[in-house]
Design an enzyme around this catalytic site. Structure first.
Site, PDB file in Angstrom:
ATOM      1  N   TYR A 169      -1.322  -1.350  10.865  1.00 13.75           N
ATOM      2  CA  TYR A 169      -1.552  -1.587   9.428  1.00 13.75           C
ATOM      3  C   TYR A 169      -0.429  -0.942   8.602  1.00 13.75           C
ATOM      4  O   TYR A 169       0.174  -1.589   7.741  1.00 13.75           O
ATOM      5  CB  TYR A 169      -2.914  -1.036   9.001  1.00 13.75           C
ATOM      6  CG  TYR A 169      -3.154  -1.186   7.515  1.00 13.75           C
ATOM      7  CD1 TYR A 169      -3.423  -2.435   6.956  1.00 13.75           C
ATOM      8  CD2 TYR A 169      -3.090  -0.086   6.652  1.00 13.75           C
ATOM      9  CE1 TYR A 169      -3.619  -2.580   5.587  1.00 13.75           C
ATOM     10  CE2 TYR A 169      -3.292  -0.224   5.290  1.00 13.75           C
ATOM     11  CZ  TYR A 169      -3.560  -1.472   4.766  1.00 13.75           C
ATOM     12  OH  TYR A 169      -3.751  -1.623   3.402  1.00 13.75           O
ATOM     13  N   SER A 226       0.871  -1.187   0.000  1.00 10.95           N
ATOM     14  CA  SER A 226       0.000   0.000   0.000  1.00 10.95           C
ATOM     15  C   SER A 226       0.904   1.232   0.000  1.00 10.95           C
ATOM     16  O   SER A 226       2.078   1.140   0.413  1.00 10.95           O
ATOM     17  CB  SER A 226      -0.852  -0.009   1.273  1.00 10.95           C
ATOM     18  OG  SER A 226      -1.461   1.243   1.478  1.00 10.95           O
TER      19      SER A 226
END
Ligand SMILES: NC(=O)c1ccc[n+]([C@@H]2O[C@H](COP(=O)([O-])OP(=O)(O)OC[C@H]3O[C@@H](n4cnc5c(N)ncnc54)[C@H](OP(=O)(O)O)[C@@H]3O)[C@@H](O)[C@H]2O)c1
Length: 269
Positions: free
Chosen positions: A156, A143
């Site tokens: 995360y 990401s």
């Protein structure tokens, strides 16, 4: 029955029951790959299997497994043990929005187990076969979060930084081996991920990308052996900026954006 001398290549896609993984499975099937698809929701995998076998004429094996558990990871490793894997896509992922102090510990550990532990366990399981055949693609779905600290989603963001760092090192180790690594770093994408991680809105109001666009860009890059894929101009700009700004300032900016997404999520759930 297809001729044994010309087997179709095999792609393994984790997190194929929705979103980017589902669309990547379809994209590989359209290019003539057989598939092993992995996720917890067996009904979704079966529906995907039916769709793909009827429209693309390739074989699809479903493995319903929880990649957050040791037993689930072992089940997938076993399913791949006697298969000649050509492409491994580590896409399954979990997230959470909220400060570290308030986040449930079980969820934080699950994020590490799915996003990091299972990715390592599956990559290492298939790598000897890829190296022996001197060909193959490893695709790691990280990401843009992997390039910056992420207050209100710190585990995360850290899990994706782990994937970025490991992929950069693995790519170096595998140079000239015939095996390539592709690191995919999307920005916000319109999938079920927003709901499952309690997020609404985007980074700074940028439009959500479609999962089909991200999947197509990822598959094309993987098959071409390209390393880094950051789909979307705004996301590439974000990554470039994050390399220039002091980390402390980036953390403050991400905190502001995440706060807005958290508040929007709280209103919406
Ligand atoms: N959407 C975004 O904004 C965005 C942005 C950047 C990166 N990403 C990354 O893209 C990847 C795919 O996410 P997505 O956006 O497509 O979200 P999604 O639609 O929610 O898909 C996530 C997939 O991961 C699977 N998964 C989650 N936990 C699992 C577990 N414990 N065991 C096995 N499978 C599990 C889910 O399947 P089951 O629930 O059926 O198990 C699902 O198939 C993730 O790695 C995510 O971090 C997403």
């Amino acid at each position: 029955m297809r001729p044994t001398q010309d087997p179709r290549p095999l792609a393994v896609v984790t997190g194929a029951s929705s979103g980017i993984g589902e669309k990547m499975a379809v994209a590989f099937a359209r290019r003539g790959f057989d598939l092993v698809v992995v996720a917890r929701r067996a009904d979704r995998l079966t529906a995907l299997q039916t769709l793909i076998t009827s429209t693309c004429g390739v074989d699809v094996e479903c493995v319903a497994a929880d990649l957050a558990s040791r037993a689930g990871l072992a089940l997938v490793q076993q399913a791949l043990a006697d298969r000649d894997v050509d492409v491994l896509v580590n896409n399954a992922g979990a997230g959470w929005i909220g400060t570290f102090a308030e986040a449930p510990m079980e969820r934080q550990l699950e994020i590490i187990d799915v996003n990091c532990r299972s990715l390592i366990g599956l990559t290492q399981a298939v790598l000897p076969g890829l190296l022996q055949r001197r060909r193959g693609r490893v695709v790691q779905i990280a990401s843009v979060a992997g390039f910056m600290p992420g207050p209100r989603s710190s585990v995360y963001y850290a899990s994706k930084a782990f994937v970025v760092s490991h992929s950069e090192a693995l790519r170096h180790e595998l140079a000239d081996s015939g095996v390539t690594v592709t690191l995919v770093c999307p920005g916000p994408v319109a999938t079920e991920f927003q709901r499952s991680s309690g997020v609404r809105g985007t980074m700074g109001g940028a439009a959500l990308m479609s999962d089909v666009a991200v999947a197509e860009a990822s598959v094309e890059a993987a098959l071409a052996g390209r390393f880094l894929v950051v789909p979307g101009f705004a996301n590439r700009l974000l990554v470039a900026l994050s390399a220039l700004l002091p980390r402390r300032l980036t953390a403050a900016l991400v905190d502001r954006l995440q706060r807005k997404r958290q508040e929007a999520g709280a209103d919406d759930v």
